[in-house]
Write an enzyme that holds these catalytic residues in place. Structure first.
Site, PDB file in Angstrom:
ATOM      1  N   ARG A 118      -1.496  -4.926   4.325  1.00  0.00           N
ATOM      2  CA  ARG A 118      -1.371  -6.079   5.234  1.00  0.00           C
ATOM      3  C   ARG A 118      -1.211  -5.598   6.672  1.00  0.00           C
ATOM      4  O   ARG A 118      -0.186  -5.777   7.300  1.00  0.00           O
ATOM      5  CB  ARG A 118      -0.237  -6.981   4.750  1.00  0.00           C
ATOM      6  CG  ARG A 118      -0.493  -7.412   3.324  1.00  0.00           C
ATOM      7  CD  ARG A 118       0.502  -8.405   2.855  1.00  0.00           C
ATOM      8  NE  ARG A 118       0.005  -9.752   3.033  1.00  0.00           N
ATOM      9  CZ  ARG A 118       0.621 -10.832   2.604  1.00  0.00           C
ATOM     10  NH1 ARG A 118       1.758 -10.720   1.992  1.00  0.00           N
ATOM     11  NH2 ARG A 118       0.113 -12.018   2.800  1.00  0.00           N
ATOM     12  N   GLN A 123      -6.396  -8.094   8.342  1.00  0.00           N
ATOM     13  CA  GLN A 123      -5.968  -9.491   8.285  1.00  0.00           C
ATOM     14  C   GLN A 123      -7.096 -10.441   7.841  1.00  0.00           C
ATOM     15  O   GLN A 123      -6.856 -11.375   7.095  1.00  0.00           O
ATOM     16  CB  GLN A 123      -5.475  -9.926   9.659  1.00  0.00           C
ATOM     17  CG  GLN A 123      -4.098 -10.520   9.598  1.00  0.00           C
ATOM     18  CD  GLN A 123      -3.450 -10.619  10.960  1.00  0.00           C
ATOM     19  OE1 GLN A 123      -4.101 -10.417  11.986  1.00  0.00           O
ATOM     20  NE2 GLN A 123      -2.183 -10.925  10.973  1.00  0.00           N
ATOM     21  N   ASP A 126      -7.381 -10.722   4.052  1.00  0.00           N
ATOM     22  CA  ASP A 126      -6.128 -10.926   3.330  1.00  0.00           C
ATOM     23  C   ASP A 126      -6.162 -12.212   2.502  1.00  0.00           C
ATOM     24  O   ASP A 126      -5.797 -13.290   2.975  1.00  0.00           O
ATOM     25  CB  ASP A 126      -4.980 -10.942   4.354  1.00  0.00           C
ATOM     26  CG  ASP A 126      -3.620 -10.990   3.693  1.00  0.00           C
ATOM     27  OD1 ASP A 126      -3.552 -11.123   2.458  1.00  0.00           O
ATOM     28  OD2 ASP A 126      -2.617 -10.908   4.415  1.00  0.00           O
ATOM     29  N   SER A 129      -2.783 -14.144   2.120  1.00  0.00           N
ATOM     30  CA  SER A 129      -2.415 -15.055   3.212  1.00  0.00           C
ATOM     31  C   SER A 129      -3.254 -16.330   3.170  1.00  0.00           C
ATOM     32  O   SER A 129      -2.725 -17.429   3.340  1.00  0.00           O
ATOM     33  CB  SER A 129      -2.603 -14.366   4.564  1.00  0.00           C
ATOM     34  OG  SER A 129      -1.613 -13.394   4.755  1.00  0.00           O
ATOM     35  N   TYR A 224      14.850  -3.005  11.480  1.00  0.00           N
ATOM     36  CA  TYR A 224      15.183  -2.981  10.056  1.00  0.00           C
ATOM     37  C   TYR A 224      16.414  -3.831   9.780  1.00  0.00           C
ATOM     38  O   TYR A 224      17.262  -4.029  10.661  1.00  0.00           O
ATOM     39  CB  TYR A 224      15.443  -1.551   9.585  1.00  0.00           C
ATOM     40  CG  TYR A 224      14.194  -0.711   9.584  1.00  0.00           C
ATOM     41  CD1 TYR A 224      13.280  -0.790   8.526  1.00  0.00           C
ATOM     42  CD2 TYR A 224      13.897   0.117  10.656  1.00  0.00           C
ATOM     43  CE1 TYR A 224      12.120  -0.052   8.540  1.00  0.00           C
ATOM     44  CE2 TYR A 224      12.731   0.866  10.675  1.00  0.00           C
ATOM     45  CZ  TYR A 224      11.853   0.772   9.612  1.00  0.00           C
ATOM     46  OH  TYR A 224      10.695   1.493   9.617  1.00  0.00           O
TER      47      TYR A 224
HETATM   48  P1  NAD Z   1       5.828 -13.332   0.103  1.00  0.00           P
HETATM   49  O1  NAD Z   1       4.942 -14.354  -0.491  1.00  0.00           O
HETATM   50  O2  NAD Z   1       5.883 -12.001  -0.532  1.00  0.00           O
HETATM   51  O3  NAD Z   1       7.329 -13.900   0.234  1.00  0.00           O
HETATM   52  C1  NAD Z   1       7.577 -15.124   0.879  1.00  0.00           C
HETATM   53  C2  NAD Z   1       8.819 -15.053   1.752  1.00  0.00           C
HETATM   54  O4  NAD Z   1       9.983 -15.065   0.934  1.00  0.00           O
HETATM   55  C3  NAD Z   1       8.949 -13.814   2.642  1.00  0.00           C
HETATM   56  O5  NAD Z   1       9.064 -14.223   3.983  1.00  0.00           O
HETATM   57  C4  NAD Z   1      10.232 -13.137   2.139  1.00  0.00           C
HETATM   58  O6  NAD Z   1      10.966 -12.523   3.195  1.00  0.00           O
HETATM   59  C5  NAD Z   1      10.987 -14.309   1.563  1.00  0.00           C
HETATM   60  N1  NAD Z   1      12.037 -13.932   0.619  1.00  0.00           N
HETATM   61  C6  NAD Z   1      12.042 -12.940  -0.312  1.00  0.00           C
HETATM   62  N2  NAD Z   1      13.199 -12.939  -0.986  1.00  0.00           N
HETATM   63  C7  NAD Z   1      13.953 -13.950  -0.481  1.00  0.00           C
HETATM   64  C8  NAD Z   1      15.269 -14.449  -0.762  1.00  0.00           C
HETATM   65  N3  NAD Z   1      16.029 -13.904  -1.726  1.00  0.00           N
HETATM   66  N4  NAD Z   1      15.715 -15.512  -0.035  1.00  0.00           N
HETATM   67  C9  NAD Z   1      14.948 -16.077   0.921  1.00  0.00           C
HETATM   68  N5  NAD Z   1      13.713 -15.644   1.235  1.00  0.00           N
HETATM   69  C10 NAD Z   1      13.230 -14.588   0.549  1.00  0.00           C
HETATM   70  O7  NAD Z   1       5.510 -13.085   1.637  1.00  0.00           O
HETATM   71  P2  NAD Z   1       4.245 -13.437   2.539  1.00  0.00           P
HETATM   72  O8  NAD Z   1       4.268 -14.853   2.890  1.00  0.00           O
HETATM   73  O9  NAD Z   1       3.022 -12.956   1.879  1.00  0.00           O
HETATM   74  O10 NAD Z   1       4.516 -12.548   3.835  1.00  0.00           O
HETATM   75  C11 NAD Z   1       5.748 -12.045   4.159  1.00  0.00           C
HETATM   76  C12 NAD Z   1       5.682 -11.171   5.411  1.00  0.00           C
HETATM   77  O11 NAD Z   1       4.490 -10.419   5.532  1.00  0.00           O
HETATM   78  C13 NAD Z   1       5.742 -11.956   6.661  1.00  0.00           C
HETATM   79  O12 NAD Z   1       6.488 -11.184   7.592  1.00  0.00           O
HETATM   80  C14 NAD Z   1       4.355 -12.028   7.141  1.00  0.00           C
HETATM   81  O13 NAD Z   1       4.265 -12.268   8.520  1.00  0.00           O
HETATM   82  C15 NAD Z   1       3.894 -10.668   6.768  1.00  0.00           C
HETATM   83  N6  NAD Z   1       2.434 -10.615   6.652  1.00  0.00           N
HETATM   84  C16 NAD Z   1       1.727  -9.761   7.454  1.00  0.00           C
HETATM   85  C17 NAD Z   1       0.341  -9.756   7.395  1.00  0.00           C
HETATM   86  C18 NAD Z   1      -0.475  -8.869   8.253  1.00  0.00           C
HETATM   87  O14 NAD Z   1       0.059  -8.218   9.127  1.00  0.00           O
HETATM   88  N7  NAD Z   1      -1.756  -8.794   8.042  1.00  0.00           N
HETATM   89  C19 NAD Z   1      -0.310 -10.604   6.520  1.00  0.00           C
HETATM   90  C20 NAD Z   1       0.451 -11.459   5.717  1.00  0.00           C
HETATM   91  C21 NAD Z   1       1.823 -11.435   5.787  1.00  0.00           C
END
Ligand code: NAD
Length: 361
Positions: A118, A123, A126, A129, A224
């Site tokens: 990711r 992007q 993806d 997403s 972090y």
């Molecule tokens: P995901 O589907 O894996 O998880 C969904 C969300 O649930 C995440 O934000 C995670 O932090 C949250 N989560 C996990 N455990 C939790 C808990 N116990 N309580 C509350 N929330 C909790 O995640 P996603 O939607 O695929 O993406 C997550 C991260 O990845 C985001 O920061 C997003 O911006 C990033 N991302 C980056 C790219 C890229 O750079 N190309 C693409 C997609 C996503």
């Protein structure tokens, strides 16, 4: 080189829509499309005839060098493919490790689009997403459909109605889209995520981020997370449960790759919710964020509707197929040059997605 689009066995989407199929053909491949592959998503076989040859499944599997699909292939299907054929799909090898051996046994090479790193560069490929964004949108519409109440505030001659409160747990791609959609429908939205970075995104969409006082300072931790005290985590958990018990709608989206989904809504919280309230659990396929969720089922527990569905993108097949197709096209541009396959393992995108590479190359 023959590149084939297989029909989904039990999903309304198609991996390549006609308008994108033409662009894939322009990469210099011969396109094969299974009969009726696009039908359930609203695309007829005629829509493909100017760029592809329509075939039945047997002929397609016999002739294809590359086969694309959205959902994984069964062992029976893999065994009907040409030796060394490349299958591109979403195999989730981190959740289903046995799939690597199944492909190896069938002499087939596997590319899993959900394994693409990711990064900014990747992007546009993806699929996680693209599909999560649709799922977040659709989750709100499904909740609204089941909720016996209005979402927006209403002031009518027959009386005034307070807006619905929606709680979104997990503010990643799906969660943020759910927040935006619920806001557009006029709901009051609250959200929680363990990632501090989500806070600003949640607030920028006009929702309230749930937090409690006393978090350990992470400003010098280089982005972090820092360890929080037990006491802080307990207060945070209690606050989320309090907000959850008062919400009309809860949408849960929290997943941890390769692991069971975290439990965010226990039974006792569901039992405190108002009659008619709705929970949509997008993590249903990996165990669910709600203790009572049943995967692929809509259940009613003491008057609360719980929708366990991790494939809501499948309910919006036309646009889900279009976005998936564009993701596929962008990936194919990386691995096909002048009509020839170039699986360059030096490329981190290829290395990430080509999950059988160590065993078959
Ligand atoms: P995901 O589907 O894996 O998880 C969904 C969300 O649930 C995440 O934000 C995670 O932090 C949250 N989560 C996990 N455990 C939790 C808990 N116990 N309580 C509350 N929330 C909790 O995640 P996603 O939607 O695929 O993406 C997550 C991260 O990845 C985001 O920061 C997003 O911006 C990033 N991302 C980056 C790219 C890229 O750079 N190309 C693409 C997609 C996503």
């Amino acid at each position: 080189m023959n590149l084939a689009v297989a029909k989904e066995p039990s999903d309304a989407r198609v991996a390549l829509v006609p308008v994108v199929a033409e662009k894939v053909k322009a990469l210099g491949v011969d396109l094969l499309v299974e009969n009726d592959a696009g039908k359930a998503a609203g695309f007829s076989d005629d829509d493909y005839t100017n760029c592809a040859t329509l075939l039945d499944r047997d002929a397609l599997f016999k002739q294809a060098d590359i086969i694309i699909r959205i959902t994984p292939f069964t062992e029976v299907e893999l065994n009907r493919m040409k030796d060394n054929c490349i299958v591109i799909s979403q195999f989730e090898p981190y959740n289903k490790p046995e799939i690597t051996d199944a492909l190896k046994k069938a002499g087939v090479r596997g590319i899993s689009l959900d394994m693409i790193p990711r990064t900014t560069l990747a992007q546009a490929m993806d699929v996680l997403s693209s599909m999560a964004s649709i799922a977040g949108y659709k989750a709100v519409l499904e909740a609204a459909r089941h909720l016996p109440r209005y979402f927006p505030m209403m002031i009518t001659a027959a009386g005034s109605i307070r807006p619905t409160t929606v709680l979104v747990l997990g503010a990643g791609v799906a969660g943020l889209q759910a927040i935006a959609t619920a806001r557009r429908l006029g709901a009051m939205v609250e959200a929680f995520d363990t990632r501090q970075a989500a806070k600003e995104e949640v607030k920028s969409l006009g929702a309230k981020f749930i937090e409690v006082e006393g978090a350990a300072d992470d400003t010098n931790a280089g982005g972090y997370a820092v360890e929080q005290s037990k006491e802080f985590l307990e207060r945070q958990r209690a606050e989320v449960q309090l907000r959850a018990s008062k919400a009309d709608v809860i949408i849960t989206t929290a997943q941890v790759r390769g692991r069971k989904a975290p439990l965010l809504v226990p039974k006792e919280t569901v039992e405190k919710m108002k009659q008619g309230s709705v929970i949509v659990d997008l993590a249903a396929s990996t165990g669910g964020n709600c203790e009572l969720t049943e995967n692929n089922k809509v259940i009613n527990h003491n008057g609360v509707t719980i929708i366990g569905n991790s494939n809501l993108a499948g309910l919006m097949p036309e646009h889900a197929s279009l976005l998936y197709s564009n993701n596929v096209l962008n990936f194919l541009k990386v691995i096909i040059q002048d009509g020839q396959l170039n699986l360059d393992l030096e490329n981190e995108i290829v290395r990430g997605a080509f999950f059988t590479a160590d065993t078959t190359e």
